[in-house]
Design an enzyme around this catalytic site. Structure first.
Site, PDB file in Angstrom:
ATOM      1  N   PRO A  31       0.815  -1.221   0.000  1.00  0.00           N
ATOM      2  CA  PRO A  31       0.000   0.000   0.000  1.00  0.00           C
ATOM      3  C   PRO A  31       0.848   1.270   0.000  1.00  0.00           C
ATOM      4  O   PRO A  31       0.533   2.233  -0.706  1.00  0.00           O
ATOM      5  CB  PRO A  31      -0.826  -0.123   1.287  1.00  0.00           C
ATOM      6  CG  PRO A  31      -0.896  -1.589   1.552  1.00  0.00           C
ATOM      7  CD  PRO A  31       0.439  -2.120   1.132  1.00  0.00           C
ATOM      8  N   TYR A  32       1.933   1.272   0.762  1.00  0.00           N
ATOM      9  CA  TYR A  32       2.807   2.441   0.815  1.00  0.00           C
ATOM     10  C   TYR A  32       3.468   2.672  -0.538  1.00  0.00           C
ATOM     11  O   TYR A  32       3.510   3.805  -1.045  1.00  0.00           O
ATOM     12  CB  TYR A  32       3.865   2.228   1.901  1.00  0.00           C
ATOM     13  CG  TYR A  32       4.741   3.430   2.162  1.00  0.00           C
ATOM     14  CD1 TYR A  32       4.330   4.440   3.034  1.00  0.00           C
ATOM     15  CD2 TYR A  32       5.984   3.560   1.554  1.00  0.00           C
ATOM     16  CE1 TYR A  32       5.129   5.544   3.288  1.00  0.00           C
ATOM     17  CE2 TYR A  32       6.788   4.662   1.792  1.00  0.00           C
ATOM     18  CZ  TYR A  32       6.361   5.643   2.663  1.00  0.00           C
ATOM     19  OH  TYR A  32       7.160   6.739   2.909  1.00  0.00           O
ATOM     20  N   VAL A  33       3.975   1.615  -1.144  1.00  0.00           N
ATOM     21  CA  VAL A  33       4.612   1.718  -2.459  1.00  0.00           C
ATOM     22  C   VAL A  33       3.607   2.222  -3.493  1.00  0.00           C
ATOM     23  O   VAL A  33       3.913   3.096  -4.320  1.00  0.00           O
ATOM     24  CB  VAL A  33       5.210   0.364  -2.881  1.00  0.00           C
ATOM     25  CG1 VAL A  33       5.686   0.400  -4.326  1.00  0.00           C
ATOM     26  CG2 VAL A  33       6.364  -0.016  -1.946  1.00  0.00           C
ATOM     27  N   LYS A  72       2.877   5.999  -2.906  1.00  0.00           N
ATOM     28  CA  LYS A  72       3.987   6.878  -3.277  1.00  0.00           C
ATOM     29  C   LYS A  72       4.199   6.910  -4.787  1.00  0.00           C
ATOM     30  O   LYS A  72       4.588   7.955  -5.339  1.00  0.00           O
ATOM     31  CB  LYS A  72       5.259   6.450  -2.544  1.00  0.00           C
ATOM     32  CG  LYS A  72       5.202   6.668  -1.035  1.00  0.00           C
ATOM     33  CD  LYS A  72       4.976   8.138  -0.692  1.00  0.00           C
ATOM     34  CE  LYS A  72       5.048   8.400   0.802  1.00  0.00           C
ATOM     35  NZ  LYS A  72       4.881   9.837   1.126  1.00  0.00           N
TER      36      LYS A  72
END
Length: 245
Positions: free
Chosen positions: A148-150, A153
């Site tokens: 989710p973070y990747v 971003k």
């Protein structure tokens, strides 16, 4: 200059660097007491600082912060969309739906809302402005931070490029930072949970170290300045060379 996530880390460092260069500041974060302490510190050094407590996932909170900048200073010239969050890394199929929602809400929707209100104000002032979005090296490659973070971003870089193309001829520049591992409360939390993590991360970086927040802040302030007047739609790596490996 409006700075989100300004209560600590890169956001607070950017406020200090911006003040050193004579910027008038509006600081936004959820931790209002920390904002006020930082503002007091900067005012003692002669800076003009206002605080806007709020959450970047709230359109009303973001609009209020932008309006504060315009009402206090006459216009909004620059913004650093720095607020972000992360979760405990996990394999994609083991990631909770709620964790996905949290990461996308803060790291993507938050940037979207900030850009929406900031660019509206910049177009109204007749002279444009500069927006800098804080992405990550996770915006250009997969990292251990979790899917989710990747994803969030990467999407920030997409928003940055789209906005840069749409508003370049109206005087609004939009750029992004692809930051590497930086000393902050977030990174210290990772190291506290996994004492070996810092050494592993250092070994993955050509410079072999963790960045100081001010090293990132100086690049953000430069991109917001007229020194970067012909730079828009760019993703500026501030990662100690990690992207070269």
């Amino acid at each position: 200059m409006l700075i989100t996530g300004a209560s600590s880390g890169i956001g607070a460092a950017t406020a200090r660097v911006g003040a050193q260069h004579g910027a008038s500041l509006v600081l936004m974060a959820r931790r209002v007491r920390r904002l006020e302490d930082l503002a007091a510190e900067l005012r003692e050094k002669g800076a003009d600082v206002a605080c806007a407590g709020g959450d970047v996932t709230s359109s009303a909170d973001v609009e209020r912060a932008v309006r504060l900048a315009v009402d206090r200073y006459g216009r909004l010239d620059a913004a650093f969309n720095n607020a972000g969050t992360t979760i405990e890394p996990a394999l994609l199929h083991e990631t909770d739906d709620a964790d996905y929602d949290t990461v996308l809400d803060v790291n993507l929707r938050g940037v979207w809302l900030c850009m929406k209100h900031e660019i509206t104000a910049m177009l109204a002032n007749g002279v444009g402005g500069a927006v800098v979005n804080n992405s990550s090296i996770a915006g250009v490659r997969a990292t251990s931070a979790g899917a989710p973070y990747v994803a969030a971003k990467h999407a920030v870089l997409g928003l940055t490029k789209a906005a840069a193309a749409q508003y370049a001829d109206r005087g609004v520049r939009v750029n992004a930072l692809a930051t590497g591992l930086t000393r902050s409360e977030m990174s210290e939390g990772i190291f506290a949970r996994d004492p070996a993590a810092e050494d592993r991360m250092r070994r993955r970086n050509p410079q072999g170290r963790v960045a100081d927040p001010e090293e990132v802040a100086r690049v953000a302030v430069w991109l917001c300045s007229e020194q970067a007047s012909f730079v828009t739609g760019a993703t500026m790596a501030v990662d100690g060379g990690a992207g070269a490996w």
